[in-house]
Write a protein that holds these residues in place. Structure first.
Motif, PDB file in Angstrom:
ATOM      1  N   GLU A 190       0.811  -1.210   0.000  1.00  0.00           N
ATOM      2  CA  GLU A 190       0.000   0.000   0.000  1.00  0.00           C
ATOM      3  C   GLU A 190       0.852   1.270   0.000  1.00  0.00           C
ATOM      4  O   GLU A 190       0.341   2.365  -0.299  1.00  0.00           O
ATOM      5  CB  GLU A 190      -0.927   0.013   1.223  1.00  0.00           C
ATOM      6  CG  GLU A 190      -1.975  -1.091   1.223  1.00  0.00           C
ATOM      7  CD  GLU A 190      -1.509  -2.367   1.894  1.00  0.00           C
ATOM      8  OE1 GLU A 190      -2.360  -3.232   2.159  1.00  0.00           O
ATOM      9  OE2 GLU A 190      -0.283  -2.507   2.160  1.00  0.00           O
ATOM     10  N   GLU A 217     -10.945   5.268  -6.993  1.00  0.00           N
ATOM     11  CA  GLU A 217     -10.583   5.667  -5.633  1.00  0.00           C
ATOM     12  C   GLU A 217     -10.703   7.175  -5.443  1.00  0.00           C
ATOM     13  O   GLU A 217     -11.082   7.651  -4.368  1.00  0.00           O
ATOM     14  CB  GLU A 217      -9.185   5.162  -5.291  1.00  0.00           C
ATOM     15  CG  GLU A 217      -9.115   3.637  -5.178  1.00  0.00           C
ATOM     16  CD  GLU A 217      -7.773   3.124  -4.690  1.00  0.00           C
ATOM     17  OE1 GLU A 217      -6.890   3.956  -4.391  1.00  0.00           O
ATOM     18  OE2 GLU A 217      -7.608   1.887  -4.613  1.00  0.00           O
ATOM     19  N   TYR A 265     -10.322   1.530   0.888  1.00  0.00           N
ATOM     20  CA  TYR A 265     -10.350   1.031  -0.489  1.00  0.00           C
ATOM     21  C   TYR A 265      -9.780  -0.390  -0.470  1.00  0.00           C
ATOM     22  O   TYR A 265      -8.577  -0.581  -0.272  1.00  0.00           O
ATOM     23  CB  TYR A 265      -9.524   1.927  -1.409  1.00  0.00           C
ATOM     24  CG  TYR A 265      -9.951   3.371  -1.363  1.00  0.00           C
ATOM     25  CD1 TYR A 265     -11.151   3.772  -1.922  1.00  0.00           C
ATOM     26  CD2 TYR A 265      -9.157   4.326  -0.724  1.00  0.00           C
ATOM     27  CE1 TYR A 265     -11.560   5.105  -1.856  1.00  0.00           C
ATOM     28  CE2 TYR A 265      -9.557   5.650  -0.656  1.00  0.00           C
ATOM     29  CZ  TYR A 265     -10.758   6.038  -1.225  1.00  0.00           C
ATOM     30  OH  TYR A 265     -11.159   7.351  -1.151  1.00  0.00           O
ATOM     31  N   ARG A 299      -8.418  -3.258  -2.083  1.00  0.00           N
ATOM     32  CA  ARG A 299      -7.814  -3.608  -3.369  1.00  0.00           C
ATOM     33  C   ARG A 299      -7.737  -5.129  -3.512  1.00  0.00           C
ATOM     34  O   ARG A 299      -6.795  -5.777  -3.051  1.00  0.00           O
ATOM     35  CB  ARG A 299      -6.428  -2.977  -3.494  1.00  0.00           C
ATOM     36  CG  ARG A 299      -6.488  -1.457  -3.683  1.00  0.00           C
ATOM     37  CD  ARG A 299      -5.105  -0.837  -3.768  1.00  0.00           C
ATOM     38  NE  ARG A 299      -5.187   0.616  -3.946  1.00  0.00           N
ATOM     39  CZ  ARG A 299      -4.171   1.450  -3.808  1.00  0.00           C
ATOM     40  NH1 ARG A 299      -2.964   0.979  -3.485  1.00  0.00           N
ATOM     41  NH2 ARG A 299      -4.336   2.752  -3.989  1.00  0.00           N
ATOM     42  N   ALA A 343      -6.066   2.668   1.377  1.00  0.00           N
ATOM     43  CA  ALA A 343      -5.916   1.459   0.582  1.00  0.00           C
ATOM     44  C   ALA A 343      -5.538   0.272   1.458  1.00  0.00           C
ATOM     45  O   ALA A 343      -4.689   0.384   2.343  1.00  0.00           O
ATOM     46  CB  ALA A 343      -4.855   1.672  -0.489  1.00  0.00           C
TER      47      ALA A 343
END
Length: 299
Positions: free
Chosen positions: A129, A147, A162, A164, A222
């Motif tokens: 990240e 995002e 977020y 991922r 993230a």
């Protein structure tokens, strides 16, 4: 906990709903079409993204919104398909931002689906990240814009995560059944060079990590939803063959996939080594860290 989910009928959404309902949470599923969808104990369907729908009336008291909505990327990438892939994600995120702005009692946390495609592809680099620069391909552009759309919610004071996703392994859909089929037909082998990295995660760990992010108030931004042990595509295929007692021997050349799938072939021909540093640092315990165990459970 009262949780609203957009995209609650897809691969991740269905599994997540099952887990949350089993844990006793109250769910609201945001859907474009309520026809034929019947609510049940703890589950309500609410129409959204239609001209006359006003879902905000049903969202007061919601503590978390999970956004999994978006056009599938598993269709040939024509120009119109690529526009739909991006625009569907921007529309869903913008609508959720609007809905939250209308609520007197805003949710504590917003979880937005994202993808490791953000990082671009590489056979040599390793991504966490901390890698803040998006790649240059189509998927990286989509994820970056997706995002950015979520920032409208973060700016309203709602903790935003977020998620991922890597390649999600589930025997009910997604990539795995397609990858397994050639082995069942005794025709499995390397896809492309076999040296491309596959950053994978078991569907159960996806759902558990989403719930972990909802409950862990220090987690934001993230979060890589991948196993801590990525594998190269060749090794992944050999593991499937070993579990199914099938040979790993017939390669599928890259040029064949490119001819069949066009630009979308990058989903299997290119990859990236992605490590879930934030999940590990926050103490998340993966149930399936090991590929052999994950595939044995699913196959």
């Amino acid at each position: 906990m009262k949780i609203a989910i957009a995209g609650g009928t897809g691969l991740v959404g269905s599994a997540l709903c099952d887990m949350l309902l089993a844990d006793g949470h109250e769910l609201i599923i945001l859907t474009r079409n309520r026809d034929g969808k019947q609510g049940k104990d703890g589950l309500t369907y609410v129409e959204w993204l239609n001209e006359n729908s006003h879902p905000e009336k049903n969202l007061e008291g919601v503590e978390c919104i999970v956004n999994l909505a978006g056009e599938s990327i598993n269709n040939r990438w024509t120009e119109s398909t690529k526009r739909a892939i991006l625009q569907s994600r921007l529309d869903a995120s913008s609508e959720i931002a609007r809905l939250i702005s209308k609520l007197d009692d805003k949710p504590r946390v917003y979880i937005q689906a994202s993808a490791i495609g953000y990082y671009g592809t590489s056979e040599t680099d390793q991504f966490t990240e901390k890698n803040s620069h998006a790649g240059s391909d189509f998927l990286a552009h989509v994820v970056s814009e997706w995002e950015k759309a979520g920032e409208k919610i973060d700016k309203q004071g709602v903790r935003t995560v977020y998620m991922r996703f890597g390649v999600i392994l589930d025997n009910r859909g997604g990539a795995l059944p397609r990858m397994v089929l050639p082995y069942k037909l005794f025709a499995g082998g390397n896809i492309g060079s076999g040296n491309q990295w596959l950053s994978w995660i078991h569907i159960d760990d996806v759902c558990r990590l989403i719930l972990f992010a909802i409950e862990n108030e220090t987690m934001e931004g993230a979060v890589n939803a991948t196993s801590p042990n990525p594998k190269k595509m060749g090794e992944f295929g050999k593991t499937i063959g070993s579990i199914l007692h099938r040979p790993h021997w017939i390669p599928l050349p890259a040029f064949v996939l490119k001819a069949l799938l066009g630009e979308m072939s990058m989903l299997v021909l290119e990859g990236q080594y992605v490590y879930p540093e934030k999940a590990v640092q926050h103490g998340f315990q993966f149930q399936y860290e090991n590929l052999q165990n994950a595939l044995q459970d699913l196959l």
